[in-house]
Design an enzyme around this catalytic site. Structure first.
Site, PDB file in Angstrom:
ATOM      1  N   HIS A  36       0.861  -1.138   0.024  1.00 35.60           N
ATOM      2  CA  HIS A  36       0.046  -0.059   0.075  1.00 35.60           C
ATOM      3  C   HIS A  36       0.820   1.296   0.001  1.00 35.60           C
ATOM      4  CE1 HIS A  36      -4.124  -1.806   0.373  1.00 35.60           C
ATOM      5  NE2 HIS A  36      -3.380  -2.756   0.761  1.00 35.60           N
ATOM      6  N   THR A  37       1.912   1.105  -0.692  1.00 34.67           N
ATOM      7  CA  THR A  37       2.948   2.225  -0.810  1.00 34.67           C
ATOM      8  C   THR A  37       2.948   2.779  -2.176  1.00 34.67           C
ATOM      9  OG1 THR A  37       4.728   0.412  -1.026  1.00 34.67           O
ATOM     10  CG2 THR A  37       4.516   1.857   1.236  1.00 34.67           C
ATOM     11  N   ASP A  38       2.543   1.768  -3.028  1.00 33.92           N
ATOM     12  CA  ASP A  38       2.617   2.331  -4.380  1.00 33.92           C
ATOM     13  C   ASP A  38       1.783   3.566  -4.957  1.00 33.92           C
ATOM     14  OD1 ASP A  38       0.275   0.804  -4.572  1.00 33.92           O
ATOM     15  OD2 ASP A  38       0.826  -0.251  -6.427  1.00 33.92           O
ATOM     16  N   GLY A 129      -7.469 -14.713  -6.930  1.00 34.27           N
ATOM     17  CA  GLY A 129      -8.048 -14.363  -5.580  1.00 34.27           C
ATOM     18  C   GLY A 129      -6.946 -14.600  -4.498  1.00 34.27           C
ATOM     19  N   GLY A 131      -4.140 -12.917  -4.156  1.00 33.48           N
ATOM     20  CA  GLY A 131      -3.111 -11.639  -3.926  1.00 33.48           C
ATOM     21  C   GLY A 131      -1.965 -12.047  -4.619  1.00 33.48           C
ATOM     22  N   SER A 134      -2.996 -12.237 -10.390  1.00 33.90           N
ATOM     23  CA  SER A 134      -3.748 -12.939 -11.683  1.00 33.90           C
ATOM     24  C   SER A 134      -4.009 -11.881 -12.507  1.00 33.90           C
ATOM     25  CB  SER A 134      -4.932 -13.798 -11.166  1.00 33.90           C
ATOM     26  OG  SER A 134      -5.944 -13.285 -10.401  1.00 33.90           O
ATOM     27  N   SER A 135      -4.958 -10.913 -11.848  1.00 39.69           N
ATOM     28  CA  SER A 135      -5.200  -9.813 -12.974  1.00 39.69           C
ATOM     29  C   SER A 135      -4.296  -8.895 -13.530  1.00 39.69           C
ATOM     30  CB  SER A 135      -6.119  -8.773 -12.193  1.00 39.69           C
ATOM     31  OG  SER A 135      -5.586  -8.548 -10.809  1.00 39.69           O
ATOM     32  N   ASP A 179       2.051  -4.081  -9.290  1.00 40.52           N
ATOM     33  CA  ASP A 179       1.660  -5.417  -9.936  1.00 40.52           C
ATOM     34  C   ASP A 179       1.974  -5.482 -11.498  1.00 40.52           C
ATOM     35  OD1 ASP A 179       0.356  -5.530  -7.329  1.00 40.52           O
ATOM     36  OD2 ASP A 179      -1.566  -5.543  -8.238  1.00 40.52           O
ATOM     37  N   TYR A 231     -10.024  -1.718   0.294  1.00 38.71           N
ATOM     38  CA  TYR A 231      -8.962  -1.403  -0.434  1.00 38.71           C
ATOM     39  C   TYR A 231      -8.970   0.411  -0.879  1.00 38.71           C
ATOM     40  CZ  TYR A 231      -4.854  -0.749  -3.829  1.00 38.71           C
ATOM     41  OH  TYR A 231      -3.790  -0.492  -4.526  1.00 38.71           O
TER      42      TYR A 231
HETATM   43  C1  GLA Z   1      -2.769  -4.446  -4.905  1.00 34.82           C
HETATM   44  C2  GLA Z   1      -3.023  -3.625  -6.006  1.00 34.82           C
HETATM   45  C3  GLA Z   1      -1.392  -2.855  -5.970  1.00 34.82           C
HETATM   46  C4  GLA Z   1      -1.087  -2.464  -4.405  1.00 34.82           C
HETATM   47  C5  GLA Z   1      -1.354  -3.696  -3.443  1.00 34.82           C
HETATM   48  C6  GLA Z   1      -0.849  -3.396  -2.043  1.00 34.82           C
HETATM   49  O1  GLA Z   1      -2.053  -5.615  -5.219  1.00 34.82           O
HETATM   50  O2  GLA Z   1      -3.183  -3.740  -7.078  1.00 34.82           O
HETATM   51  O3  GLA Z   1      -1.364  -1.640  -6.538  1.00 34.82           O
HETATM   52  O4  GLA Z   1      -1.435  -1.355  -3.909  1.00 34.82           O
HETATM   53  O5  GLA Z   1      -2.461  -4.090  -3.613  1.00 34.82           O
HETATM   54  O6  GLA Z   1       0.453  -3.248  -1.688  1.00 34.82           O
END
Ligand code: GLA
Length: 389
Positions: A36-38, A129, A131, A134-135, A179, A231
């Site tokens: 959650h830094t991006d 799903g 984490g 996959s998307s 990602d 989120y």
């Molecule tokens: C998901 C989002 C990313 C990132 C992470 C948390 O994977 O797609 O952009 O924010 O959560 O680090």
């Protein structure tokens, strides 16, 4: 020969009745640290994993896009010019969204290209799903294919941006750029250290195998969905925190600003801010230690990251906490939940000789707690998106 790539070509031929022009693939990713830094313009350190999504693609002359996949029997068909946010698109919003975004970015850059329609068939061994993105793997396989076939000439960083744009605008998930960057820029045995402000990326050797370590994924099977509210509300709290502190993004705050921050905002907003500010420093420290003292020295940073997500950012769930604590108790060097949170997977950096103990203890502990049986498997750092044939 890559069996899944050939299976994807065969699947295309069965659905559409002719052979594809080629098959492109892109990997899922795991985030070693930097969560959650991006979207706060901070630092992340993910790597591409040896699980991939394959897209068999051929162009059509009529401006129609058709997408099909091995995981459902439907074929989504839409005119390229009509791609827009539409909940009935379901999973097809990922490939169609990125097609829309590749065009949008190529237009912004005034690229000379011709975007015709296309047929696309998708197959994947990235767990959905969990984490593990996959998307993003779908987006990057499709965007790499279209970039080549349409001659849009986008760089890998621009393609990462296209993946994010499609996901934000067409899928409707307000995600960051981590990602897609990992899926496009990954290299075998290396992590992708990305500055999400400058978008400068550096690949850093992980050295796990050399040090007798493997990275285990513990997929808790608790489904996480980034389009649900958790989120977005975390992202909004970060934006509030930055506004209260009068900075453009939380990247601009240092740990020494936290005392002042605490006095100015609610406890909840302050905790969200503290997670991001301290997590950025943990990423920098992880990269430094990997280079100076090797992967066995990053365990406490991984666990500190987990605790920060559990206690400050509040995105862990009991299953993830159990996976992390059990792995650490049975010999993992470090462990943390990974990805967006609210379910999905944890990671455990584990000495090879402790893998069966860690794995079996997690199965046993989950059973005792009455949780669904998790999947535990090792991943290694793989190359980013590519054309298979
Ligand atoms: C998901 C989002 C990313 C990132 C992470 C948390 O994977 O797609 O952009 O924010 O959560 O680090």
């Amino acid at each position: 020969m890559n069996a899944l790539a050939h299976q994807t070509a065969a699947g295309f031929e069965t659905r559409f009745g002719y052979a594809p022009t080629g098959v492109w693939s892109a990997p899922g990713r795991v985030n070693l640290i930097g969560e959650h830094t991006d979207y706060n313009e901070g630092f992340v350190f993910p790597f591409a994993i040896n699980r991939r999504t394959y897209a068999a693609v051929a162009l059509r002359a009529d401006g129609i896009a058709r997408v099909a996949s091995a995981f459902s029997s439907e074929v989504h068909e839409v005119s390229l010019d009509a791609i827009a946010r539409d909940d009935s698109l379901d999973w097809a919003a990922y490939p169609l969204g990125v097609a829309w975004a590749v065009r949008t970015i190529a237009n912004q850059l005034n690229r000379d290209y011709e975007a015709t329609g296309f047929d696309c068939y998708i197959e994947s061994d990235v767990p959905v799903g969990a984490g593990l993105s996959s998307s993003a793997a779908i987006e990057c396989a499709v965007s790499t294919a279209l970039n080549e076939l349409w001659n849009t000439g986008l760089t890998r960083s621009e393609l990462a941006r296209a993946g994010q744009l499609g996901e934000n605008e067409i899928v409707g998930a307000p995600t960051g750029i981590m990602d897609q960057s990992a899926s496009l820029l990954g290299q075998a045995d290396h992590g992708v250290f990305l500055d999400c402000r400058s978008l400068e990326a550096q690949v850093i050797e992980l050295g796990f195998a050399k040090d007798g370590l493997e990275l285990l994924i513990i997929d808790t099977k608790v489904a996480h969905r980034l389009v649900d509210g958790g989120y977005a509300s975390r992202r909004a709290a970060c934006e509030d925190g930055a506004a209260i502190m009068n900075v453009g993004s939380l990247r601009d705050l240092e740990e020494s600003d936290l005392e002042a921050a605490e006095a100015k905002m609610t406890d909840v907003t302050f905790r969200r801010v503290r997670h991001v500010v301290t997590e950025n420093n943990r990423v920098l420290e992880t990269v430094k230690r990997l280079q100076e003292t090797g992967p066995r020295s990053i365990g406490d940073l991984m666990y500190a990251s987990h605790k920060s997500m559990r206690d400050d950012f509040k995105i862990s769930v009991d299953e993830l906490d159990t996976a992390v604590e059990t792995a650490l108790r049975h010999g993992a060097v470090g462990a943390r939940m990974t990805g967006g949170g609210f379910g999905g997977a944890a990671i455990a950096l584990t000495p090879i000789e402790r893998i069966s103990e860690v794995t079996n203890s997690i199965y046993a502990e989950f059973e005792q707690c009455g949780y669904a049986r998790p999947d535990v498997f090792a991943v290694s750092a793989a190359n980013g998106a590519t054309r298979e044939f």
